[in-house]
Design a protein around this motif. Structure first.
Motif, mmCIF file in Angstrom:
data_model
loop_
_atom_site.group_PDB
_atom_site.id
_atom_site.type_symbol
_atom_site.label_atom_id
_atom_site.label_comp_id
_atom_site.label_asym_id
_atom_site.label_seq_id
_atom_site.Cartn_x
_atom_site.Cartn_y
_atom_site.Cartn_z
ATOM 1 N N UNK A 1 8.060 5.104 11.672
ATOM 2 C CA UNK A 1 8.809 4.142 10.861
ATOM 3 C C UNK A 1 8.501 2.719 11.310
ATOM 4 N N UNK A 2 8.459 2.496 12.618
ATOM 5 C CA UNK A 2 8.178 1.158 13.146
ATOM 6 C C UNK A 2 6.764 0.714 12.784
ATOM 7 N N UNK A 3 5.782 1.584 12.940
ATOM 8 C CA UNK A 3 4.403 1.253 12.582
ATOM 9 C C UNK A 3 4.307 0.955 11.094
ATOM 10 N N UNK B 1 11.911 10.752 18.167
ATOM 11 C CA UNK B 1 11.174 9.601 18.713
ATOM 12 C C UNK B 1 9.856 9.391 17.977
ATOM 13 N N UNK B 2 9.141 10.487 17.671
ATOM 14 C CA UNK B 2 7.880 10.376 16.938
ATOM 15 C C UNK B 2 8.127 9.831 15.530
ATOM 16 N N UNK B 3 9.184 10.299 14.877
ATOM 17 C CA UNK B 3 9.520 9.800 13.540
ATOM 18 C C UNK B 3 9.860 8.312 13.583
ATOM 19 N N UNK B 4 10.627 7.916 14.584
ATOM 20 C CA UNK B 4 10.987 6.502 14.724
ATOM 21 C C UNK B 4 9.755 5.642 14.954
ATOM 22 N N UNK C 1 13.395 18.920 22.603
ATOM 23 C CA UNK C 1 12.344 18.909 21.569
ATOM 24 C C UNK C 1 12.750 18.150 20.305
ATOM 25 N N UNK C 2 14.016 18.227 19.929
ATOM 26 C CA UNK C 2 14.476 17.473 18.745
ATOM 27 C C UNK C 2 14.463 15.978 19.033
#
Length: 166
Positions: A140-142, A134-137, A128-129
């Motif tokens: 950041x990319x968007x 991955x969602x945070x990354x 889960x972490x």
């Protein structure tokens, strides 16, 4: 069962053991994703798994490798993205068919060609972490792309007017 001369003296009950921190993992994942268990084992542990995973989860037992594969395909035909976590050779077809296949191994140097990733069994609880990271990354990319487009549009506007040179 143990008996002497036809008299039952006692019995052993074998209970399945789950990996360490499995309850925490299932609790975290079930908040965001529908979960299924597709097992080749018998259903002796059904009640325990229902309590652990919730009554809305799908629990399938005594499943052959072909049945596991068919279940993954049926979910995909309904438009669902499927992540499969498997720890046995009989999971290879379903791991390969799933959108993301994660093989769990006691020894991370085991060769598992059917999976997209190999995860050390002792680290399964951190999944889960990893998803959160991955969602945070992705955010950041968007954000970086949006900032780049805005920056270039402003720069292009000044360049077209001759105010900004290369």
């Amino acid at each position: 069962w143990i008996g002497i001369e036809g008299k039952v003296l006692g019995h052993f009950t074998l209970v399945a053991s789950y990996r360490e921190k499995m309850e925490m993992l299932i609790g975290a994942l079930s908040k965001e994703y529908p979960l299924s268990v597709i097992s080749g084992d018998n259903s002796a542990d059904r009640n325990r798994l229902e309590n652990l995973m919730g009554r809305n989860s799908t629990l399938l037992f005594e499943q052959s490798p072909e049945q596991k594969l068919a279940y993954i395909r049926s979910l995909q035909e309904k438009g669902k993205k499927v992540m499969m976590i498997g720890d046995g050779l009989n999971d290879a077809g379903a791991l390969r068919q799933s959108n993301v296949g994660i093989a769990v191994s006691e020894k991370s140097n085991n060769f598992t060609p059917a999976s997209d990733a190999i995860l050390d069994a002792a680290q399964l609880h951190v999944l889960p972490r990893f998803f959160a990271l991955s969602k945070s990354n992705r955010q950041i990319i968007v954000s970086a792309f949006v900032l780049s487009i805005v920056y270039n549009l402003i720069g292009l506007t000044f360049a077209v007017q001759g105010i900004l040179s290369p």
